[in-house]
Design a protein around this motif. Structure first.
Motif, PDB file in Angstrom:
ATOM      1  N   SER A 179       0.818  -1.215   0.000  1.00  0.00           N
ATOM      2  CA  SER A 179       0.000   0.000   0.000  1.00  0.00           C
ATOM      3  C   SER A 179       0.845   1.255   0.000  1.00  0.00           C
ATOM      4  O   SER A 179       0.320   2.354  -0.172  1.00  0.00           O
ATOM      5  CB  SER A 179      -0.913   0.020   1.239  1.00  0.00           C
ATOM      6  N   THR A 180       2.150   1.091   0.185  1.00  0.00           N
ATOM      7  CA  THR A 180       3.036   2.243   0.357  1.00  0.00           C
ATOM      8  C   THR A 180       4.063   2.365  -0.755  1.00  0.00           C
ATOM      9  O   THR A 180       4.435   3.475  -1.135  1.00  0.00           O
ATOM     10  CB  THR A 180       3.777   2.126   1.713  1.00  0.00           C
ATOM     11  N   ILE A 181       4.505   1.232  -1.314  1.00  0.00           N
ATOM     12  CA  ILE A 181       5.630   1.212  -2.253  1.00  0.00           C
ATOM     13  C   ILE A 181       5.212   0.643  -3.608  1.00  0.00           C
ATOM     14  O   ILE A 181       4.553  -0.393  -3.675  1.00  0.00           O
ATOM     15  CB  ILE A 181       6.783   0.349  -1.702  1.00  0.00           C
ATOM     16  N   THR A 182       5.599   1.323  -4.670  1.00  0.00           N
ATOM     17  CA  THR A 182       5.510   0.777  -6.023  1.00  0.00           C
ATOM     18  C   THR A 182       6.921   0.357  -6.430  1.00  0.00           C
ATOM     19  O   THR A 182       7.849   1.163  -6.387  1.00  0.00           O
ATOM     20  CB  THR A 182       4.970   1.819  -7.008  1.00  0.00           C
ATOM     21  N   TYR A 183       7.091  -0.904  -6.826  1.00  0.00           N
ATOM     22  CA  TYR A 183       8.412  -1.489  -7.033  1.00  0.00           C
ATOM     23  C   TYR A 183       8.481  -2.151  -8.406  1.00  0.00           C
ATOM     24  O   TYR A 183       7.463  -2.288  -9.110  1.00  0.00           O
ATOM     25  CB  TYR A 183       8.702  -2.520  -5.936  1.00  0.00           C
ATOM     26  N   ASP A 184       9.667  -2.566  -8.797  1.00  0.00           N
ATOM     27  CA  ASP A 184       9.864  -3.213 -10.092  1.00  0.00           C
ATOM     28  C   ASP A 184       9.018  -4.480 -10.184  1.00  0.00           C
ATOM     29  O   ASP A 184       9.172  -5.400  -9.376  1.00  0.00           O
ATOM     30  CB  ASP A 184      11.337  -3.574 -10.273  1.00  0.00           C
ATOM     31  N   GLY A 185       8.119  -4.490 -11.164  1.00  0.00           N
ATOM     32  CA  GLY A 185       7.247  -5.645 -11.360  1.00  0.00           C
ATOM     33  C   GLY A 185       5.862  -5.467 -10.790  1.00  0.00           C
ATOM     34  O   GLY A 185       4.989  -6.325 -10.994  1.00  0.00           O
TER      35      GLY A 185
ATOM     36  N   TYR B 179       0.322  -1.630 -17.592  1.00  0.00           N
ATOM     37  CA  TYR B 179       0.308  -0.915 -16.320  1.00  0.00           C
ATOM     38  C   TYR B 179       1.467  -1.321 -15.412  1.00  0.00           C
ATOM     39  O   TYR B 179       1.575  -0.838 -14.288  1.00  0.00           O
ATOM     40  CB  TYR B 179      -1.006  -1.176 -15.589  1.00  0.00           C
ATOM     41  N   MET B 180       2.319  -2.215 -15.907  1.00  0.00           N
ATOM     42  CA  MET B 180       3.441  -2.652 -15.074  1.00  0.00           C
ATOM     43  C   MET B 180       4.497  -1.556 -14.974  1.00  0.00           C
ATOM     44  O   MET B 180       4.788  -0.867 -15.941  1.00  0.00           O
ATOM     45  CB  MET B 180       4.073  -3.926 -15.634  1.00  0.00           C
ATOM     46  N   ILE B 181       5.061  -1.429 -13.793  1.00  0.00           N
ATOM     47  CA  ILE B 181       6.170  -0.512 -13.557  1.00  0.00           C
ATOM     48  C   ILE B 181       7.458  -1.327 -13.502  1.00  0.00           C
ATOM     49  O   ILE B 181       7.560  -2.290 -12.740  1.00  0.00           O
ATOM     50  CB  ILE B 181       5.970   0.265 -12.242  1.00  0.00           C
ATOM     51  N   GLN B 182       8.435  -0.949 -14.338  1.00  0.00           N
ATOM     52  CA  GLN B 182       9.721  -1.635 -14.343  1.00  0.00           C
ATOM     53  C   GLN B 182      10.819  -0.591 -14.181  1.00  0.00           C
ATOM     54  O   GLN B 182      10.784   0.456 -14.838  1.00  0.00           O
ATOM     55  CB  GLN B 182       9.908  -2.437 -15.633  1.00  0.00           C
ATOM     56  N   THR B 183      11.771  -0.886 -13.314  1.00  0.00           N
ATOM     57  CA  THR B 183      12.789   0.104 -12.963  1.00  0.00           C
ATOM     58  C   THR B 183      14.210  -0.422 -13.173  1.00  0.00           C
ATOM     59  O   THR B 183      15.156   0.123 -12.617  1.00  0.00           O
ATOM     60  CB  THR B 183      12.618   0.556 -11.502  1.00  0.00           C
ATOM     61  N   TRP B 184      14.381  -1.487 -13.976  1.00  0.00           N
ATOM     62  CA  TRP B 184      15.707  -2.062 -14.185  1.00  0.00           C
ATOM     63  C   TRP B 184      16.521  -1.239 -15.179  1.00  0.00           C
ATOM     64  O   TRP B 184      15.990  -0.451 -15.962  1.00  0.00           O
ATOM     65  CB  TRP B 184      15.610  -3.515 -14.654  1.00  0.00           C
ATOM     66  N   ILE B 185      17.838  -1.453 -15.133  1.00  0.00           N
ATOM     67  CA  ILE B 185      18.790  -0.686 -15.935  1.00  0.00           C
ATOM     68  C   ILE B 185      19.519  -1.639 -16.875  1.00  0.00           C
ATOM     69  O   ILE B 185      20.001  -2.692 -16.455  1.00  0.00           O
ATOM     70  CB  ILE B 185      19.819   0.022 -15.037  1.00  0.00           C
ATOM     71  N   ASP B 186      19.602  -1.255 -18.142  1.00  0.00           N
ATOM     72  CA  ASP B 186      20.372  -2.037 -19.105  1.00  0.00           C
ATOM     73  C   ASP B 186      21.848  -1.733 -18.881  1.00  0.00           C
ATOM     74  O   ASP B 186      22.311  -0.616 -19.130  1.00  0.00           O
ATOM     75  CB  ASP B 186      19.960  -1.664 -20.532  1.00  0.00           C
ATOM     76  N   ASN B 187      22.571  -2.721 -18.421  1.00  0.00           N
ATOM     77  CA  ASN B 187      23.977  -2.530 -18.078  1.00  0.00           C
ATOM     78  C   ASN B 187      24.853  -3.509 -18.860  1.00  0.00           C
ATOM     79  O   ASN B 187      25.778  -4.100 -18.327  1.00  0.00           O
ATOM     80  CB  ASN B 187      24.175  -2.723 -16.570  1.00  0.00           C
ATOM     81  N   THR B 188      24.546  -3.673 -20.163  1.00  0.00           N
ATOM     82  CA  THR B 188      25.310  -4.602 -21.001  1.00  0.00           C
ATOM     83  C   THR B 188      26.652  -3.987 -21.380  1.00  0.00           C
ATOM     84  O   THR B 188      26.953  -2.846 -21.027  1.00  0.00           O
ATOM     85  CB  THR B 188      24.514  -4.951 -22.267  1.00  0.00           C
ATOM     86  N   THR B 189      27.450  -4.751 -22.119  1.00  0.00           N
ATOM     87  CA  THR B 189      28.802  -4.299 -22.446  1.00  0.00           C
ATOM     88  C   THR B 189      28.769  -3.050 -23.311  1.00  0.00           C
ATOM     89  O   THR B 189      27.810  -2.808 -24.051  1.00  0.00           O
ATOM     90  CB  THR B 189      29.569  -5.403 -23.185  1.00  0.00           C
TER      91      THR B 189
END
Length: 662
Positions: A401-407, A417-427
């Protein structure tokens, strides 16, 4: 003369009628009184006008509150952004203590002039209502009860910023001496508590039942329990002598903290049993009828015309695309948010271990072991696994009820409506398409701080969720950001339980644990067990206050940290003297120029896939530093212009002759 129509209009807008407050009376040159005006004497004989006058006080709100949650941004619960033109979220001047000599504070406007205008209005109400010969005793008692409450309410708001301020209990006129000396902090607390007692006494004398949303005896007692805790902590600070720069002895107490803990405990006990906790924590912030729930003591109800200033739905989300866009329609959330929960807060929500069913810190569960989670020497957590989102499963129910997180989802559980917060950290050299909702999306190196527009997407890995409603989109895919009918609580029953628990613990009573267990069990947790928790009951009480009221209006965390540290005699508050923490989640993004495909993660088995990784981190950017390493920061300073004109004012402790205009 006072124009009745205009006066009531001003009341509805929350504006005090200046002609009434100054006592000015103007007459028609022919001596003929219009039927639309009324003089002051008759104004106070009219029950409807007197009622309207007191109603105006309900527009007064606690400082640094509201849907921007300023005081929460000052705490370790939340990190504001560094959007170039958004001072609402860019709280660096306050959190880094860059006060200005002319204003006395940073971007935040502490309650001084507005507070004393409101205090004068309340004092005038007390004087005029008390002497009215036409109002019924029932109505007079009710109105006076409200007036005394709001006088305490305003002074308490001021005390939190300056500690010692002039206490005025009469409506000053132009012939009065207006440069009133500061009131000793102990005396100020005593007067606030006495006003709350007087308020409750007046409520006991009236047979009028206050309307929903108005203050009553339970509100007065609940608020009294809150104020007394602060007074107890201030008394302990006095005993430890942490304020050396106090020539007038304004911060000295004669009574000890036990005196005030007893007041808090007794006041809370007056309310215990009259209310109860709602079964579903989320309903407090989403249900349209939350204001009438069994936990509601003093709700602020939704009214569309008056809620333009409180609309979390319009600001608590990402500033970018949502999934499902294409060449024809690249739909956007467009929030430009700035309220990002910290990893420190997220770490507080326990997780149930899938194997033994016990509640543990999320990095200590069996699920964590499966992800190879390890804690390094700096206390940061690393792990990896395709099922990394398990770290957010089976948490304390308040987490969701307090936090919106990755997934998680802002709306129905559908991909768009999905929230995704990951970072592309490839070469290096490969195309990078980070998720759609991270402030690090276009950053080549994580050592560079997200600022300006990039910082309006999450810079901690999380978005705030409380009060917000993400379930309404128009047919064309654009987002409806109108705040749905809900309420927020100036006081709810959970606070009474935790106030009582705190006072009980400090008094050495046996019932403190029972109050804490009620809070824990509503959140789906087991009863408090010291051996399982790994900390004592006092630390548990502080933890539960943090989790229970995170991102609420009004906020508690910042001022709780101040009062607890003050009572301990600390000159440095560790939680406010270190940068915020967040989480980086690393995945491979799908390489594509198509708007409908950008921001999607590569799936297992596809080209470039690697097992997702994550690590918590401390922001090492100067934009997001916090500072609290000196006793002076417990209170904001008075501006030099105020001190120049107002000789009776003593500068806040530690600020005398300090050049704080950097």
């Amino acid at each position: 003369m006072i124009t009745t129509k205009n006066f009531i209009l001003n009341i509805s807008k929350g504006v005090l009628c200046t002609s009434l407050l100054l006592g000015a009376v103007a007459c028609d040159p022919l001596g003929i009184e219009p039927t639309t005006t009324v003089d002051q004497d008759r104004f106070w004989q009219n029950s409807q006008l007197a009622r309207s006058y007191v109603n105006n006080f309900y527009f007064i709100s606690e400082s640094a509150s509201g849907d921007k949650f300023q005081s929460e941004q000052w705490s370790d619960n939340c990190q504001g952004n560094y959007e170039q033109d958004w001072d609402t979220y860019r709280q660096t001047k306050f959190t880094q203590r860059e006060y200005d000599e002319n204003s006395g504070i940073g971007v935040f406007n502490a309650p001084w002039s507005s507070a004393y205008k409101n205090i004068r209005a309340v004092n005038l109400g007390i004087e005029k209502i008390s002497t009215s010969t036409n109002l019924t005793e029932d109505l007079k008692n009710q109105l006076l009860a409200e007036c005394y409450f709001f006088r305490a309410y305003i002074y308490f708001d001021m005390e939190k910023f300056w500690g010692a301020v002039p206490y005025i209990d009469k409506a000053l006129s132009v012939s009065d001496e207006t440069y009133v000396p500061q009131t000793n902090r102990e005396v100020l607390f005593d007067k606030i508590l006495e006003d709350l007692k007087t308020s409750a006494d007046y409520f006991s004398k009236t047979t009028i039942k206050p309307e929903l949303g108005m203050v009553n005896a339970d509100v007065a007692n609940s608020f009294k329990s809150r104020v007394a805790l602060y007074a107890a902590n201030a008394a302990d600070a006095s005993a430890k002598g942490i304020y050396k720069d106090d020539a007038k002895g304004l911060f000295k107490f004669e009574k000890n903290s036990e005196h005030y803990y007893n007041i808090s405990y007794t006041a809370a006990k007056e309310v215990l049993g009259k209310y109860s906790l709602v079964d579903d924590y989320a309903d407090l912030f989403t249900a349209s009828n939350a204001h009438v729930c069994k936990e509601s003591i003093w709700p602020v109800m939704f009214k569309k015309s008056d809620r333009e200033g409180f609309n979390p739905t319009a600001i608590n989300g990402p500033d970018g695309y949502y999934y499902g866009g294409n060449k024809d329609k690249s739909h956007q959330w467009g929030y430009r948010s700035g309220l990002f929960p910290t990893q420190d807060l997220v770490d507080c929500y326990l997780q149930k271990d899938n194997k033994d069913g016990k509640w543990k810190k999320w990095w200590e569960t069996s699920q964590a072991k499966e992800l190879g989670i390890a804690v390094n020497a700096k206390g940061e957590i690393k792990g990896s696994g395709k099922d990394y989102r398990k770290i957010y499963e089976n948490r304390d129910e308040r987490f969701y009820s307090t936090i919106t997180y990755d997934g998680s989802y802002m709306g129905p559980e559908q991909e768009m409506y999905m929230i995704q917060t990951w970072i592309d950290n490839t070469t290096e050299g490969e195309k990078k398409y980070s998720s759609l909702h991270t402030g690090y999306r276009f950053v080549e190196t994580l050592e560079s701080a997200p600022i300006n527009r990039a910082s309006t997407q999450t810079i901690t890995g999380y978005y705030s969720r409380k009060y917000s409603h993400f379930d309404s989109f128009y047919d064309d895919g654009t987002l409806n950001k109108e705040q749905k009918q809900t309420c927020f609580f100036n006081i709810r029953y959970a606070e009474v339980l935790l106030n009582c628990a705190e006072a009980s613990y400090k008094l050495g009573k046996a019932d403190a644990k029972g109050f804490v267990d009620q809070i824990r069990e509503r959140a789906g947790l087991s009863k408090y067990n010291e051996s399982e928790a790994g900390h004592n009951l006092w630390d548990e009480i502080k933890l539960q206050r943090r989790i229970e009221f995170a991102f609420e209006c009004p906020g508690f965390r910042y001022f709780d940290l101040l009062r607890w540290a003050e009572a301990d005699g600390k000159t440095t508050i560790e939680e406010l003297n270190t940068p915020s923490r967040g989480i980086w989640i690393f995945r491979k993004g799908k390489e594509s120029e198509e708007i409908g495909e950008q921001g999607y993660p590569v799936k297992e088995g596809e080209k470039g896939y690697f097992t997702p990784k994550f690590e918590t981190f401390k922001m090492s950017y100067n934009y997001y530093e916090r500072k609290f390493d000196d006793v002076r920061y417990y209170f904001v300073p008075f501006s030099l212009t105020t001190l120049k004109d107002y000789k009776e004012i003593q500068q806040s402790p530690g600020w005398k002759d300090f050049r704080y205009n950097n």
